[in-house]
Scaffold this motif. Sequence first.
Motif, PDB file in Angstrom:
ATOM      1  N   ASN A   1       0.809  -1.229   0.000  1.00  0.00           N
ATOM      2  CA  ASN A   1       0.000   0.000   0.000  1.00  0.00           C
ATOM      3  C   ASN A   1       0.839   1.276   0.000  1.00  0.00           C
ATOM      4  O   ASN A   1       0.357   2.345   0.348  1.00  0.00           O
ATOM      5  CB  ASN A   1      -0.949   0.041   1.210  1.00  0.00           C
TER       6      ASN A   1
ATOM      7  N   HIS B   1       4.835   3.096  -1.703  1.00  0.00           N
ATOM      8  CA  HIS B   1       5.624   3.115  -2.935  1.00  0.00           C
ATOM      9  C   HIS B   1       7.104   3.209  -2.626  1.00  0.00           C
ATOM     10  O   HIS B   1       7.518   3.574  -1.532  1.00  0.00           O
ATOM     11  CB  HIS B   1       5.172   4.239  -3.880  1.00  0.00           C
TER      12      HIS B   1
ATOM     13  N   TYR C   1       4.412   1.868  -7.358  1.00  0.00           N
ATOM     14  CA  TYR C   1       3.317   1.942  -6.372  1.00  0.00           C
ATOM     15  C   TYR C   1       2.708   0.563  -6.180  1.00  0.00           C
ATOM     16  O   TYR C   1       2.492  -0.159  -7.147  1.00  0.00           O
ATOM     17  CB  TYR C   1       2.253   2.929  -6.862  1.00  0.00           C
TER      18      TYR C   1
ATOM     19  N   HIS D   1      -0.131  -2.241  -4.284  1.00  0.00           N
ATOM     20  CA  HIS D   1      -1.334  -2.572  -3.522  1.00  0.00           C
ATOM     21  C   HIS D   1      -0.850  -3.262  -2.247  1.00  0.00           C
ATOM     22  O   HIS D   1       0.350  -3.432  -2.048  1.00  0.00           O
ATOM     23  CB  HIS D   1      -2.206  -3.571  -4.315  1.00  0.00           C
TER      24      HIS D   1
ATOM     25  N   TYR E   1       0.409  -7.360  -7.395  1.00  0.00           N
ATOM     26  CA  TYR E   1       0.283  -6.340  -6.341  1.00  0.00           C
ATOM     27  C   TYR E   1       0.944  -5.020  -6.726  1.00  0.00           C
ATOM     28  O   TYR E   1       1.082  -4.124  -5.914  1.00  0.00           O
ATOM     29  CB  TYR E   1       0.869  -6.892  -5.022  1.00  0.00           C
TER      30      TYR E   1
ATOM     31  N   LYS F   1       0.618  -1.644  -8.413  1.00  0.00           N
ATOM     32  CA  LYS F   1      -0.460  -0.753  -8.825  1.00  0.00           C
ATOM     33  C   LYS F   1      -0.042   0.042 -10.066  1.00  0.00           C
ATOM     34  O   LYS F   1      -0.772   0.141 -11.043  1.00  0.00           O
ATOM     35  CB  LYS F   1      -0.760   0.219  -7.675  1.00  0.00           C
ATOM     36  N   GLU F   2       1.168   0.595 -10.020  1.00  0.00           N
ATOM     37  CA  GLU F   2       1.619   1.429 -11.138  1.00  0.00           C
ATOM     38  C   GLU F   2       3.143   1.520 -11.139  1.00  0.00           C
ATOM     39  O   GLU F   2       3.771   1.572 -10.080  1.00  0.00           O
ATOM     40  CB  GLU F   2       1.037   2.846 -10.988  1.00  0.00           C
TER      41      GLU F   2
END
Length: 203
Positions: free
Chosen positions: A112, A114, A141, A143, A176, A178-179
């Motif tokens: 969650n 980065h 980033y 999750h 997992y 995100k980006e």
Amino acid sequence: MEANAPQFKLILGSSSTARKKILGDMGYEFTTMSADIDEKAIRKEKPEDLVMALAEAKAEAIIPRVSIGESEGDAEPTLLITCDQVVVYEGVIREKPSSEAEARQFMKDYANGHAATVSSVLVTNLTTGSRRGEWDKVEIYFHDIPDQVIDKLIEEGIVLYAAGGLIIEHPLVLPYIKEVVGSTDSVMGLPKALTERLIKEVL
């Protein structure tokens, strides 16, 4: 770049499987040599300075071991690529985890949140002495990363050898992510576009 073989010899100063794969994917033929240096002996405040200093130290360690053909004047130049990478989390430089516990903590921190990878590439033309290096930074980033996934990664052990305990291309980690702001090859340790440009600049 034309399909014919480039007019230079290439040495990758790294034993990293990921870097070998990336350089191979770029269409280059190369040999590998690894620098046996004490990375912990080199300290810099800023991650960008640290990875550049380490890439230079690796080059300095390898260069004396390379014999360059002195024969005909038009012999193709020999280029040496050296690299380094650290992970930066909340402003702190992270190298390879020193223990399983540290690797676990690293991954829990990323969940969650980065982190960033800072990678250096240094290309030295051993024939002319010309040398160009730069660093590249990528933000990643995440999750939430479930504990059982972290357990599996630690059990398997590869993360213990990765800067910051971070391998984003790992099949267990991928879901997992995100980006990724920047290029994946840079996170894997060798930014293609930067490497390509530095090779051109030293030729």
